[in-house]
Design a protein around this motif. Sequence first.
Motif, PDB file in Angstrom:
ATOM      1  N   SER A  21      12.533   5.095  -2.994  1.00  0.00           N
ATOM      2  CA  SER A  21      13.157   3.975  -3.685  1.00  0.00           C
ATOM      3  C   SER A  21      12.090   2.958  -4.113  1.00  0.00           C
ATOM      4  O   SER A  21      10.954   2.995  -3.644  1.00  0.00           O
ATOM      5  CB  SER A  21      14.177   3.293  -2.769  1.00  0.00           C
ATOM      6  N   ALA A  22      12.495   2.056  -4.982  1.00  0.00           N
ATOM      7  CA  ALA A  22      11.576   1.008  -5.444  1.00  0.00           C
ATOM      8  C   ALA A  22      11.102   0.155  -4.276  1.00  0.00           C
ATOM      9  O   ALA A  22       9.930  -0.228  -4.214  1.00  0.00           O
ATOM     10  CB  ALA A  22      12.264   0.143  -6.497  1.00  0.00           C
ATOM     11  N   ASP A  23      11.998  -0.136  -3.336  1.00  0.00           N
ATOM     12  CA  ASP A  23      11.621  -0.939  -2.168  1.00  0.00           C
ATOM     13  C   ASP A  23      10.596  -0.216  -1.297  1.00  0.00           C
ATOM     14  O   ASP A  23       9.648  -0.832  -0.808  1.00  0.00           O
ATOM     15  CB  ASP A  23      12.847  -1.290  -1.322  1.00  0.00           C
ATOM     16  N   GLU A  24      10.780   1.089  -1.096  1.00  0.00           N
ATOM     17  CA  GLU A  24       9.836   1.867  -0.285  1.00  0.00           C
ATOM     18  C   GLU A  24       8.454   1.911  -0.931  1.00  0.00           C
ATOM     19  O   GLU A  24       7.439   1.746  -0.245  1.00  0.00           O
ATOM     20  CB  GLU A  24      10.352   3.293  -0.085  1.00  0.00           C
ATOM     21  N   VAL A  25       8.414   2.123  -2.241  1.00  0.00           N
ATOM     22  CA  VAL A  25       7.131   2.182  -2.950  1.00  0.00           C
ATOM     23  C   VAL A  25       6.444   0.824  -2.901  1.00  0.00           C
ATOM     24  O   VAL A  25       5.259   0.725  -2.589  1.00  0.00           O
ATOM     25  CB  VAL A  25       7.332   2.652  -4.407  1.00  0.00           C
ATOM     26  N   SER A  26       7.193  -0.234  -3.197  1.00  0.00           N
ATOM     27  CA  SER A  26       6.613  -1.587  -3.181  1.00  0.00           C
ATOM     28  C   SER A  26       6.100  -1.962  -1.800  1.00  0.00           C
ATOM     29  O   SER A  26       5.015  -2.543  -1.664  1.00  0.00           O
ATOM     30  CB  SER A  26       7.654  -2.609  -3.635  1.00  0.00           C
ATOM     31  N   LYS A  27       6.865  -1.621  -0.770  1.00  0.00           N
ATOM     32  CA  LYS A  27       6.457  -1.947   0.593  1.00  0.00           C
ATOM     33  C   LYS A  27       5.201  -1.169   0.990  1.00  0.00           C
ATOM     34  O   LYS A  27       4.289  -1.720   1.602  1.00  0.00           O
ATOM     35  CB  LYS A  27       7.581  -1.643   1.583  1.00  0.00           C
ATOM     36  N   ALA A  28       5.129   0.117   0.618  1.00  0.00           N
ATOM     37  CA  ALA A  28       3.951   0.934   0.941  1.00  0.00           C
ATOM     38  C   ALA A  28       2.700   0.376   0.266  1.00  0.00           C
ATOM     39  O   ALA A  28       1.637   0.283   0.883  1.00  0.00           O
ATOM     40  CB  ALA A  28       4.181   2.385   0.522  1.00  0.00           C
ATOM     41  N   ILE A  29       2.835  -0.019  -0.991  1.00  0.00           N
ATOM     42  CA  ILE A  29       1.688  -0.584  -1.719  1.00  0.00           C
ATOM     43  C   ILE A  29       1.287  -1.917  -1.110  1.00  0.00           C
ATOM     44  O   ILE A  29       0.108  -2.171  -0.855  1.00  0.00           O
ATOM     45  CB  ILE A  29       2.012  -0.722  -3.218  1.00  0.00           C
ATOM     46  N   SER A  30       2.255  -2.783  -0.860  1.00  0.00           N
ATOM     47  CA  SER A  30       1.974  -4.108  -0.301  1.00  0.00           C
ATOM     48  C   SER A  30       1.306  -4.016   1.065  1.00  0.00           C
ATOM     49  O   SER A  30       0.311  -4.706   1.334  1.00  0.00           O
ATOM     50  CB  SER A  30       3.270  -4.904  -0.202  1.00  0.00           C
ATOM     51  N   ASN A  31       1.835  -3.166   1.946  1.00  0.00           N
ATOM     52  CA  ASN A  31       1.249  -3.004   3.279  1.00  0.00           C
ATOM     53  C   ASN A  31      -0.175  -2.466   3.205  1.00  0.00           C
ATOM     54  O   ASN A  31      -1.058  -2.926   3.932  1.00  0.00           O
ATOM     55  CB  ASN A  31       2.108  -2.072   4.136  1.00  0.00           C
ATOM     56  N   ALA A  32      -0.405  -1.494   2.340  1.00  0.00           N
ATOM     57  CA  ALA A  32      -1.741  -0.912   2.223  1.00  0.00           C
ATOM     58  C   ALA A  32      -2.746  -1.950   1.720  1.00  0.00           C
ATOM     59  O   ALA A  32      -3.869  -2.033   2.228  1.00  0.00           O
ATOM     60  CB  ALA A  32      -1.710   0.294   1.290  1.00  0.00           C
ATOM     61  N   VAL A  33      -2.333  -2.740   0.732  1.00  0.00           N
ATOM     62  CA  VAL A  33      -3.245  -3.743   0.171  1.00  0.00           C
ATOM     63  C   VAL A  33      -3.564  -4.825   1.209  1.00  0.00           C
ATOM     64  O   VAL A  33      -4.725  -5.208   1.371  1.00  0.00           O
ATOM     65  CB  VAL A  33      -2.650  -4.353  -1.119  1.00  0.00           C
ATOM     66  N   THR A  34      -2.558  -5.316   1.931  1.00  0.00           N
ATOM     67  CA  THR A  34      -2.810  -6.387   2.904  1.00  0.00           C
ATOM     68  C   THR A  34      -3.624  -5.892   4.100  1.00  0.00           C
ATOM     69  O   THR A  34      -4.395  -6.657   4.672  1.00  0.00           O
ATOM     70  CB  THR A  34      -1.495  -7.018   3.406  1.00  0.00           C
ATOM     71  N   GLN A  35      -3.462  -4.609   4.469  1.00  0.00           N
ATOM     72  CA  GLN A  35      -4.186  -4.069   5.611  1.00  0.00           C
ATOM     73  C   GLN A  35      -5.494  -3.379   5.218  1.00  0.00           C
ATOM     74  O   GLN A  35      -6.237  -2.927   6.085  1.00  0.00           O
ATOM     75  CB  GLN A  35      -3.287  -3.097   6.374  1.00  0.00           C
ATOM     76  N   GLY A  36      -5.760  -3.262   3.913  1.00  0.00           N
ATOM     77  CA  GLY A  36      -6.992  -2.632   3.456  1.00  0.00           C
ATOM     78  C   GLY A  36      -7.030  -1.131   3.687  1.00  0.00           C
ATOM     79  O   GLY A  36      -8.099  -0.543   3.789  1.00  0.00           O
ATOM     80  N   GLU A  37      -5.859  -0.511   3.768  1.00  0.00           N
ATOM     81  CA  GLU A  37      -5.769   0.934   3.984  1.00  0.00           C
ATOM     82  C   GLU A  37      -5.472   1.637   2.663  1.00  0.00           C
ATOM     83  O   GLU A  37      -4.998   1.010   1.718  1.00  0.00           O
ATOM     84  CB  GLU A  37      -4.657   1.241   4.980  1.00  0.00           C
ATOM     85  N   PRO A  38      -5.713   2.936   2.579  1.00  0.00           N
ATOM     86  CA  PRO A  38      -5.372   3.661   1.349  1.00  0.00           C
ATOM     87  C   PRO A  38      -3.870   3.640   1.093  1.00  0.00           C
ATOM     88  O   PRO A  38      -3.063   3.694   2.019  1.00  0.00           O
ATOM     89  CB  PRO A  38      -5.837   5.089   1.622  1.00  0.00           C
ATOM     90  N   ILE A  39      -3.508   3.562  -0.187  1.00  0.00           N
ATOM     91  CA  ILE A  39      -2.111   3.678  -0.589  1.00  0.00           C
ATOM     92  C   ILE A  39      -1.777   5.160  -0.571  1.00  0.00           C
ATOM     93  O   ILE A  39      -2.483   5.965  -1.168  1.00  0.00           O
ATOM     94  CB  ILE A  39      -1.914   3.092  -2.000  1.00  0.00           C
ATOM     95  N   VAL A  51      -4.725   6.362  -3.056  1.00  0.00           N
ATOM     96  CA  VAL A  51      -5.602   5.483  -3.819  1.00  0.00           C
ATOM     97  C   VAL A  51      -6.166   4.447  -2.859  1.00  0.00           C
ATOM     98  O   VAL A  51      -5.400   3.832  -2.110  1.00  0.00           O
ATOM     99  CB  VAL A  51      -4.815   4.771  -4.954  1.00  0.00           C
ATOM    100  N   PRO A  52      -7.476   4.217  -2.862  1.00  0.00           N
ATOM    101  CA  PRO A  52      -8.017   3.140  -2.030  1.00  0.00           C
ATOM    102  C   PRO A  52      -7.405   1.802  -2.460  1.00  0.00           C
ATOM    103  O   PRO A  52      -7.352   1.495  -3.656  1.00  0.00           O
ATOM    104  CB  PRO A  52      -9.520   3.162  -2.321  1.00  0.00           C
ATOM    105  N   ALA A  53      -6.905   1.041  -1.520  1.00  0.00           N
ATOM    106  CA  ALA A  53      -6.215  -0.215  -1.837  1.00  0.00           C
ATOM    107  C   ALA A  53      -7.105  -1.170  -2.621  1.00  0.00           C
ATOM    108  O   ALA A  53      -6.631  -1.861  -3.516  1.00  0.00           O
ATOM    109  CB  ALA A  53      -5.718  -0.872  -0.562  1.00  0.00           C
ATOM    110  N   GLY A  54      -8.383  -1.192  -2.315  1.00  0.00           N
ATOM    111  CA  GLY A  54      -9.305  -2.085  -3.011  1.00  0.00           C
ATOM    112  C   GLY A  54      -9.553  -1.708  -4.446  1.00  0.00           C
ATOM    113  O   GLY A  54     -10.045  -2.513  -5.233  1.00  0.00           O
ATOM    114  N   ALA A  55      -9.218  -0.485  -4.835  1.00  0.00           N
ATOM    115  CA  ALA A  55      -9.440  -0.014  -6.202  1.00  0.00           C
ATOM    116  C   ALA A  55      -8.213  -0.194  -7.083  1.00  0.00           C
ATOM    117  O   ALA A  55      -8.273   0.046  -8.286  1.00  0.00           O
ATOM    118  CB  ALA A  55      -9.848   1.460  -6.188  1.00  0.00           C
ATOM    119  N   LEU A  56      -7.095  -0.620  -6.509  1.00  0.00           N
ATOM    120  CA  LEU A  56      -5.868  -0.772  -7.277  1.00  0.00           C
ATOM    121  C   LEU A  56      -5.977  -1.959  -8.224  1.00  0.00           C
ATOM    122  O   LEU A  56      -6.292  -3.072  -7.818  1.00  0.00           O
ATOM    123  CB  LEU A  56      -4.673  -0.972  -6.331  1.00  0.00           C
TER     124      LEU A  56
END
Length: 74
Positions: A21-39, A51-56
Amino acid sequence: MDVELGIQNVARPVNFTTEQSADEVSKAISNAVTQGEPIDLVDDKDRHIMVPAGALGYAIVGSETKHAVGFGAL
């Protein structure tokens, strides 16, 4: 759900469709970016898109509605 990921210093975006879902995708991207982990997302063919979060550069999460197929009158 259509997803487009723009990656820094890469000319073409990564486009794919997922069953998430849109919520699942948005949450996965947001969590990865804030924690510096790969999406890590899974497309509708069960492939992992990582995708490396820093490269997004950007993310576009499309609508969940199915598009009509066929020809319509204008």
